[in-house]
Design a protein around this motif. Structure first.
Motif, PDB file in Angstrom:
ATOM      1  N   LEU A  40       0.843  -1.206   0.000  1.00  0.00           N
ATOM      2  CA  LEU A  40       0.000   0.000   0.000  1.00  0.00           C
ATOM      3  C   LEU A  40       0.873   1.250   0.000  1.00  0.00           C
ATOM      4  CD1 LEU A  40      -2.583  -0.901   2.822  1.00  0.00           C
ATOM      5  CD2 LEU A  40      -2.961  -1.085   0.354  1.00  0.00           C
ATOM      6  N   THR A  41       0.396   2.304  -0.695  1.00  0.00           N
ATOM      7  CA  THR A  41       1.074   3.605  -0.639  1.00  0.00           C
ATOM      8  C   THR A  41       0.085   4.748  -0.422  1.00  0.00           C
ATOM      9  OG1 THR A  41       0.977   3.731  -3.044  1.00  0.00           O
ATOM     10  CG2 THR A  41       3.053   2.948  -2.096  1.00  0.00           C
ATOM     11  N   ASP A  42      -1.187   4.522  -0.686  1.00  0.00           N
ATOM     12  CA  ASP A  42      -2.192   5.581  -0.571  1.00  0.00           C
ATOM     13  C   ASP A  42      -2.450   5.917   0.905  1.00  0.00           C
ATOM     14  OD1 ASP A  42      -4.540   7.188  -1.732  1.00  0.00           O
ATOM     15  OD2 ASP A  42      -5.504   5.918  -0.218  1.00  0.00           O
ATOM     16  N   VAL A  62      -4.942   7.179   2.608  1.00  0.00           N
ATOM     17  CA  VAL A  62      -6.236   6.757   3.164  1.00  0.00           C
ATOM     18  C   VAL A  62      -6.259   5.242   3.374  1.00  0.00           C
ATOM     19  CG1 VAL A  62      -8.728   6.637   2.709  1.00  0.00           C
ATOM     20  CG2 VAL A  62      -7.473   8.752   2.234  1.00  0.00           C
ATOM     21  N   GLN A  63      -5.752   4.487   2.398  1.00  0.00           N
ATOM     22  CA  GLN A  63      -5.699   3.021   2.540  1.00  0.00           C
ATOM     23  C   GLN A  63      -4.767   2.610   3.681  1.00  0.00           C
ATOM     24  OE1 GLN A  63      -4.576   1.646  -1.384  1.00  0.00           O
ATOM     25  NE2 GLN A  63      -6.716   1.537  -2.072  1.00  0.00           N
ATOM     26  N   LEU A  64      -3.670   3.347   3.856  1.00  0.00           N
ATOM     27  CA  LEU A  64      -2.748   3.062   4.961  1.00  0.00           C
ATOM     28  C   LEU A  64      -3.419   3.314   6.312  1.00  0.00           C
ATOM     29  CD1 LEU A  64       0.487   4.586   3.406  1.00  0.00           C
ATOM     30  CD2 LEU A  64       0.230   2.204   4.116  1.00  0.00           C
ATOM     31  N   ASP A  71      -6.654   3.178   6.863  1.00  0.00           N
ATOM     32  CA  ASP A  71      -7.633   2.079   7.017  1.00  0.00           C
ATOM     33  C   ASP A  71      -6.946   0.822   7.560  1.00  0.00           C
ATOM     34  OD1 ASP A  71      -9.612   3.687   5.930  1.00  0.00           O
ATOM     35  OD2 ASP A  71      -9.509   2.799   3.913  1.00  0.00           O
ATOM     36  N   PHE A  72      -5.782   0.505   6.992  1.00  0.00           N
ATOM     37  CA  PHE A  72      -5.021  -0.674   7.401  1.00  0.00           C
ATOM     38  C   PHE A  72      -4.658  -0.585   8.885  1.00  0.00           C
ATOM     39  CE2 PHE A  72      -0.840  -2.579   8.226  1.00  0.00           C
ATOM     40  CZ  PHE A  72      -1.072  -3.895   7.860  1.00  0.00           C
ATOM     41  N   CYS A  73      -4.180   0.593   9.315  1.00  0.00           N
ATOM     42  CA  CYS A  73      -3.781   0.769  10.716  1.00  0.00           C
ATOM     43  C   CYS A  73      -4.963   0.606  11.665  1.00  0.00           C
ATOM     44  CB  CYS A  73      -3.129   2.134  10.918  1.00  0.00           C
ATOM     45  SG  CYS A  73      -1.477   2.187  10.211  1.00  0.00           S
TER      46      CYS A  73
END
Length: 420
Positions: free
Chosen positions: A48-50, A52-54, A56-58
Motif C-alpha cells: 500500500l502507498t495511498d 487513506v488506505q494506509l 484504514d489498514f492501521c
C-alpha cells in the motif's frame, strides 16, 4: 504492539530493523517495503502507498504507531490523514513538511527567524535567473524549488553548468529555482527528534553525495555515510543547537506550524567552525539513517511513543544511549547510477547480518524468491568498528561478497574521518 513504517528504501529498512528490536514490538509492517524487508521474518511488507488506505489498514490491524520514512508521503499530507483519524503517527504535518518540500519556503523561514544560511534569490523567469548568475559569477548553487529526491541541486563550478541547470530545472523540475551563494567548508548532517516542543539530538553523521572516489562526479542521493562526524566538535554542536535547531523549532511554533518528527539540518561548517544551514529535510537522511541506527542502543519504539504522546512529558529529559564505535555504510549502486540506473539485475552473495554488520536494502525486490535490483542505490552495507578505518575495512570486505552485474561503489567512504 504493532508498528507500521511507511516507505520502501534503505532508511525504511533500517527503521523497521531497529523498531523490531523493541521489547514491546511484536510485528513491524513496512509499506510497501523492499526485497530486504520481505526476507526478514520480523518484518511484513504491505503493498500500500495511498494515505487513506494506509490509515484504514492501521485501524483494521490496531497498529500502535506509524513512522513515516520518505519525504513524498509527508509532503502529500499523510500525517494529517492519520491524525484526523486519531492514529498515532511520527512525522511532520503537510504544512510543516514545507521546510523540505519548498526550498523557497525554507529560505524565507530562515531569513525571517535569523537562522544562518547562504544568501539567495528565487526566480520563476529564466532570463532573470541567467542575469543573476552573470552578475554574481561562479561557483554558485542552483536548486529546484520542490522535491527532487536529493538530486535537485547543482553546485556549478562553471557558468555553462549554472545556465544549463537553470534551463533544466525551470522546464523539467518545476516553476521556481533558488540560486544561492556557494558556501565553502565541510558538510555534516545534524538530525534531531522533535515532539513539537522539545528536541532530542541523534548522533552526528556525514554522507558522501558525489558518485566518484575523492568526492568527484555528479551529486547522488548519497553513496555512503559514517557516524559520528568528527567535524561536529562539542563547540560546533552547541552552536548548531543554539543558532539553528532551537530557533527553527521555536520559529515553526511561532508561525503556528509546530514541528514534529525527524528534523534534519544539512550543515556547511567553515574553517572557523561556524555552521550554516544548507537545507532542511523533514525525515531521517538516507544513508545517514543506516549508520545512526546501527549505533543507537536505546529502544526506538519507546522513544517515539513518548514523542507522540500529547499528554505525556514528550522528549523532555530523555537521553539516548549510543555505541561508542564508528558506524560506516557503503552504498552498492546499480549500473548507470545516477543518470540512468538499470533495474532487474540478479543479486547474490549478500552477507548475513551480525552484531557488527548489517546490509540494509534500498532498491531491491523479491521476484519469485529471487533478489533483483529495483533502483539506483541498491544496498547499504553498514559496519561498526573501533575506528573509522576499521569500520570502512569491515564494510568493504562485505561489499566485495555481493554479486550484481554492473554494481559500483566507493572505496573511500569516511576518508575525512580517517584523516581527522
Amino acid at each position: 504492539m504493532k508498528v507500521l513504517v511507511i516507505g520502501g528504501g534503505g532508511r525504511e529498512h533500517a527503521l523497521a530493523w531497529k523498531l523490531a528490536q523493541g521489547e514491546r514490538v511484536q510485528t513491524v509492517y513496512v509499506a510497501p517495503g523492499n526485497g530486504g524487508t520481505a526476507v526478514d521474518p520480523r518484518l511484513k511488507n504491505v503493498p500500500l502507498t495511498d494515505p487513506v488506505q494506509l490509515a484504514d489498514f492501521c485501524q483494521a490491524e490496531k497498529v500502535a504507531l506509524t513512522v513515516v520514512g520518505p519525504e513524498v508521503p509527508l509532503a502529500a499530507g499523510v500525517v494529517d490523514v492519520f491524525r484526523a483519524r486519531g492514529l498515532r503517527v511520527f512525522g511532520p504535518t503537510q504544512a510543516a513538511a514545507q521546510l523540505e518540500s519548498s526550498k523557497a519556503y525554507a529560505k524565507e523561514f530562515m531569513q525571517r527567524h535569523g537562522i544562518p544560511t547562504a544568501l539567495y534569490a528565487t526566480f520563476t523567469e529564466a532570463a532573470a535567473a541567467h542575469a543573476h548568475v552573470d552578475k554574481h559569477g561562479v561557483p554558485i548553487v542552483i536548486k529546484a524549488d520542490g522535491l527532487a529526491a536529493g538530486k535537485g541541486v547543482v553546485v556549478a563550478m562553471t557558468a555553462e553548468e549554472a545556465h544549463s541547470a537553470i534551463d533544466h530545472m525551470l522546464t523539467a523540475v518545476g516553476e521556481r529555482v533558488v540560486i544561492e551563494e556557494f558556501m565553502a567548508g565541510e558538510e555534516a548532517s545534524f538530525i534531531v527528534l522533535c515532539d513539537g516542543r522539545s528536541v532530542l539530538t541523534l548522533a552526528t553523521s556525514q554522507d558522501h553525495k558525489r558518485v566518484g572516489e575523492g568526492d568527484t562526479g555528479p551529486n547522488t542521493g548519497g553513496m555512503g555515510a559514517y557516524s559520528p562526524a568528527p567535524v561536529v566538535t562539542p563547540n560546533v554542536h552547541a552552536k548548531v543547537m543554539h543558532e539553528i535547531i532551537q530557533p527553527t523549532i521555536a520559529g515553526m511554533a511561532k508561525d503556528g506550524v509546530p514541528f514534529t518528527g525527524f528534523l534534519y539540518a544539512g550543515l556547511m561548517i567553515d574553517a572557523q567552525g561556524q555552521p550554516r544551514t544548507v537545507e532542511f529535510n523533514c525525515r531521517l537522511g538516507d544513508p545517514e539513517a543506516q549508520v545512526i541506527l546501527m549505533r543507537l542502543k536505546s529502544d526506538l519504539f519507546e522513544v517515539l511513543m513518548r514523542a507522540t504522546d500529547p499528554a505525556g512529558p514528550g522528549l523532555d529529559g530523555l537521553e539516548l544511549q549510543w555505541d561508542r564505535r564508528t558506524a560506516l555504510g557503503v552504498v552498492v549502486a546499480a549500473h548507470g547510477y545516477p543518470a540512468a540506473p538499470r533495474k532487474g539485475d540478479v543479486i547474490t552473495g549478500v552477507p548475513a547480518g551480525t552484531a557488527d554488520l548489517q546490509v540494509f536494502h534500498a532498491g531491491t525486490e523479491l521476484v519469485d524468491g529471487v533478489l533483483k535490483s529495483n533502483g539506483g542505490r541498491v544496498l547499504c552495507v553498514t559496519a561498526l568498528g573501533d575506528s573509522a578505518r576499521l569500520a570502512q575495512q569491515r564494510a568493504l570486505d562485505a561489499v566485495r561478497q555481493v554479486q550484481m552485474d554492473g554494481a559500483h561503489w566507493r572505496t573511500d567512504i569516511g576518508h575525512r574521518a580517517i584523516k581527522h
